[in-house]
Scaffold this active site. Sequence first.
Site, PDB file in Angstrom:
ATOM      1  N   ASN A 232      37.082 -12.591  -7.899  1.00 14.39           N
ATOM      2  CA  ASN A 232      38.276 -13.383  -7.570  1.00 14.39           C
ATOM      3  C   ASN A 232      39.262 -13.373  -8.730  1.00 14.39           C
ATOM      4  O   ASN A 232      39.757 -14.424  -9.178  1.00 14.39           O
ATOM      5  CB  ASN A 232      37.877 -14.822  -7.211  1.00 14.39           C
ATOM      6  CG  ASN A 232      38.891 -15.483  -6.296  1.00 14.39           C
ATOM      7  OD1 ASN A 232      39.896 -14.881  -5.908  1.00 14.39           O
ATOM      8  ND2 ASN A 232      38.659 -16.743  -5.959  1.00 14.39           N
ATOM      9  N   HIS A 268      39.420 -26.030  -3.498  1.00 14.59           N
ATOM     10  CA  HIS A 268      38.511 -25.445  -2.517  1.00 14.59           C
ATOM     11  C   HIS A 268      38.214 -26.389  -1.358  1.00 14.59           C
ATOM     12  O   HIS A 268      37.932 -25.936  -0.248  1.00 14.59           O
ATOM     13  CB  HIS A 268      37.193 -25.044  -3.185  1.00 14.59           C
ATOM     14  CG  HIS A 268      37.226 -23.676  -3.796  1.00 14.59           C
ATOM     15  ND1 HIS A 268      37.608 -23.443  -5.092  1.00 14.59           N
ATOM     16  CD2 HIS A 268      36.917 -22.460  -3.282  1.00 14.59           C
ATOM     17  CE1 HIS A 268      37.538 -22.146  -5.347  1.00 14.59           C
ATOM     18  NE2 HIS A 268      37.127 -21.522  -4.268  1.00 14.59           N
TER      19      HIS A 268
END
Length: 381
Positions: A232, A268
């Site tokens: 990521n 998140h």
Amino acid sequence: MGRTVTAVITSFCFQMAYLMAGYYFTATENYDIKWTMPHCVLTLKLIGLAIDYYDGRREAKALTSEQQQFAVQGVPSLMEVSGFSYFYGAFMVGPQFSMTQYHKLVRGELTDVPGQRPNSFVPALTRLGLGLFFMVLYTVVAPYIPEEYLVSDAYLEQPFWFRCLYILIWGKTMLYKYVTCWLVTEGVCIITGLGYNGKDDKGRPKWDACANMKVWLFETTPYFTGTISSFNINTNAWVARYIYKRLKFMGNKLLSQAVSLLFLAVWHGLHCGYLVCFQMEFLIVIVERQVINLIQDSPPLATLASITILRPLFYVIQQAVHWMFMGYSLVPFCLFGWEKWLKVYQSIYFIGHALFFTLLFAMPYLRKVLVPRKEKLKKVE
């Protein structure tokens, strides 16, 4: 509001509040594919755009070279902002890129052949092929190691070593679904030209501007920091650029890192598992750096680590520890609810927390024993 701090703060608060509201009203105890998934990507884009727009009014000498690179000088039109926000190669799962990079794409500057379309078909196809490989690998292996098994009675009845080994293999395999998505979308970005990143020393074009994965590093590194650096990548770079480095005024790198990871956890979702996952990441990275420094500063440990014939053994042990506790950290990230991940952690006696907190508190005493005084003085100097 113009190019003001007020605009930056307002944009940040609005984007995050809207995303949190979406999480609150739509979240369940399972991994859901819904509008909040692309919207969390959009949230970072629009916060970054507001900050880059603000930087566009500041004196060049007041900006770092990185901030100068991404500062937006003009006023983007609604069409430009829409194209930037919903670019088809990145709106679903990323990668993150800046408005200045998107402007270069629109102007046709992101090409290895000036004035022509980029010769990016083969590099794009390569990333697509790699993504499909990991997709097949995940599709074949994942059914044999489902995460539901972690909270089953059958799992609890297995011996301790099996429970640990299962978490190791499950954690490693589970990440391949993210690897697949990012490699495929990177191929899309490359074929449009957005992945163009100039040329190397030998004049060969580089297509890694939108790379979210360093596959070789991800597969071979025995370090937690290596996995973080290879996984990521663009989201991590975004957090470093717009959160971590902007907290320089706090005067404490460790505190800035903690706040950055807290932001990532909240971004998140609202599940407590995200907080536990990033707390473990923070702890593991701190301990790993201290252990590496201890080995380098301690003559006996440095000598032992340099023995060539033992290096393969050390590598295997490192990888086993690395992926065991990477999987350990991912348990709350994937199981969300505290009653699930707590059950798994109890089954392996909170081994990750016990080990790394013990190492953290024992490190000063280990340095006293293993590091000679002259080495400590050199470190201080």
